[in-house]
Design an enzyme around this catalytic site. Structure first.
Site, short mmCIF file in Angstrom:
data_model
loop_
_atom_site.label_atom_id
_atom_site.label_comp_id
_atom_site.label_asym_id
_atom_site.label_seq_id
_atom_site.Cartn_x
_atom_site.Cartn_y
_atom_site.Cartn_z
N CYS A 72 -0.94 4.24 11.09
CA CYS A 72 -0.72 5.51 11.79
C CYS A 72 -1.92 5.86 12.65
CB CYS A 72 -0.38 6.64 10.82
SG CYS A 72 -1.51 6.80 9.44
N LYS B 98 7.59 5.74 2.33
CA LYS B 98 8.27 4.54 2.83
C LYS B 98 9.03 3.84 1.71
CE LYS B 98 5.37 3.77 6.88
NZ LYS B 98 4.51 4.96 6.75
N CYS C 195 0.88 -1.18 0.00
CA CYS C 195 0.00 0.00 0.00
C CYS C 195 0.91 1.22 0.00
CB CYS C 195 -0.91 -0.01 1.22
SG CYS C 195 -1.76 -1.59 1.50
N ALA C 196 1.51 1.53 -1.15
CA ALA C 196 2.73 2.34 -1.18
C ALA C 196 2.52 3.85 -1.20
CB ALA C 196 3.58 1.93 -2.38
N ALA C 197 1.39 4.34 -1.69
CA ALA C 197 1.21 5.80 -1.79
C ALA C 197 1.17 6.43 -0.40
CB ALA C 197 -0.06 6.13 -2.56
N PRO C 198 1.69 7.65 -0.26
CA PRO C 198 2.22 8.53 -1.31
C PRO C 198 3.66 8.26 -1.72
CG PRO C 198 2.28 9.67 0.78
CD PRO C 198 1.62 8.35 1.05
N GLY C 199 4.32 7.29 -1.09
CA GLY C 199 5.65 6.89 -1.53
C GLY C 199 6.78 7.13 -0.56
N ASP D 120 1.78 -1.17 4.86
CA ASP D 120 1.43 0.08 5.55
C ASP D 120 -0.04 0.32 5.26
OD1 ASP D 120 2.03 2.40 7.07
OD2 ASP D 120 2.11 3.58 5.22
N GLU E 94 -0.31 0.39 -5.41
CA GLU E 94 -1.31 1.31 -4.85
C GLU E 94 -2.60 1.16 -5.65
OE1 GLU E 94 -3.59 3.38 -2.83
OE2 GLU E 94 -1.51 3.25 -2.09
#
Length: 348
Positions: free
Chosen positions: A265, A145, A139-143, A211, A162
């Site tokens: 988070c 990590k 779940c990579a966005a916004p990038g 994430d 994403e």
């Protein structure tokens, strides 16, 4: 230089607190965190207390900025304190609230730094990335990590996934802004529903970062649309189901012996400890990995909530250490389907 950049960012911290969300958080987190909630609450509702870390881009290193940060009392996250801490990753922190403006995206030009909540680095460090490994950021966005992962090592293959299309465009732009062309060639961006990744790429990756989409506490507290915020709160109960499905998909995508790091988070127990407990209870081939050493190592810069899950950590913000919320859990895929020994991580 730093003073000039800081001046441009002034005025961006004016935010309107969303009462619907705060009332819900007061009700839930006062039970889950006890006396700690009042301290955490004070930071979360006061953007003037928030802190921002500066992650340097090793592919366009900001030497002048580094000198300026030293003069202003910034310090690096403890380098070398962990056996696997990557020497190539450099991140500066200030003990007082401070924020530099984000650099603008310019085609063909690499940015020199990335602003982030310093706690966001902990899932990346927990993954212990090494050169040549196949890595999935589910779940990579916004990038952020993904960028941090590439400051740690040179993967043999990095898949940044994403599902949300607008966020996927944001992800692509972030990668283009920080990563040089030769390295871009080992990175692929996909838009697959993360719940389908395990079936699409079974037993493919050495390391997977999940994430997960979550009830982002900082963001939700300052929702500008109260009706939308109320709807989010109502739908919040569905998030753990999605999160468990994402983790199970990620496990399928892992090679035997591979490592998975799950992060959110949010402070929510249902989206954190309960998700990991559900996965551990239902899958006998998943082994919890003790990461309590991270809390001991980084206790000077981060505040960690008490936990009886040694495979997980919860960073909670307080004044002077306004990082988090950030939950991190680490799991390992077994080599067989034999019953695991659950000595590290107890279901809550």
């Amino acid at each position: 230089m730093l003073t000039r950049l800081k001046a441009k960012s002034e005025g961006k911290l004016a935010k309107q607190l969303c009462r619907v969300v705060l009332d819900q958080f007061d009700k839930q987190y006062s039970k889950e965190l006890g006396d700690s909630w009042s301290t955490v609450r004070d930071v979360l509702i006061s953007p003037s207390l928030w802190q921002y870390a500066i992650l340097f881009n090793r592919f366009n290193y900001p030497f002048e900025l580094e000198k300026a940060l030293h003069l202003r009392g910034y310090h690096t996250v403890l380098q070398g304190a962990l056996p696997h801490y990557p020497k190539s990753m450099k991140c500066y922190l200030s003990r007082t609230p401070d924020r530099m403006p984000s650099e603008r995206h310019q085609t063909g030009s690499l940015k020199k730094y990335y602003l982030l909540n310093a706690a966001s680095l902990l899932p990346v460090l927990a993954l212990e990335l090494r050169d040549g490994e196949a890595v999935l950021d589910l779940c990579a966005a916004p990038g952020g990590k993904s960028v941090a992962l590439l400051q740690c090592a040179y993967p043999g293959y990095l898949l940044c996934n994403e599902y949300d299309r607008p966020r996927g465009r944001w992800l692509r732009q972030t990668l283009e802004s920080f990563i040089p062309q030769p390295l871009i060639n080992v990175i692929k961006v996909s838009e697959l529903d993360g719940r389908e990744m395990g079936d699409a790429q079974p037993a493919t990756f050495d390391k997977v970062l999940v994430d997960a989409p979550c009830s982002n506490d900082r963001s939700w507290l300052f929702s500008s649309d109260s009706q939308k915020a109320a709807y989010r709160i109502h739908q919040r109960k569905n998030l753990p189901v999605l999160q468990v499905e994402l983790v199970r998909s990620a496990i399928k995508a892992l090679r035997p012996g591979g490592l998975l790091v799950y992060s959110t988070c949010t402070l929510s127990k249902a989206e954190n400890q309960d998700v990991i407990s559900e996965v551990l209870t239902s899958d006998s081939n998943i082994v919890p990995v003790d990461i309590s050493g991270i809390a001991r190592t980084f206790s000077q810069d981060f505040t960690f909530a008490p936990t009886d899950q040694k495979c997980s950590l919860l960073v909670i913000p307080e004044k002077g250490k306004a990082w988090g919320p950030m939950y991190i859990a680490k799991l390992k895929k077994g080599m067989s389907t034999r019953k695991r020994q659950g000595e590290f991580c107890k279901p809550c």
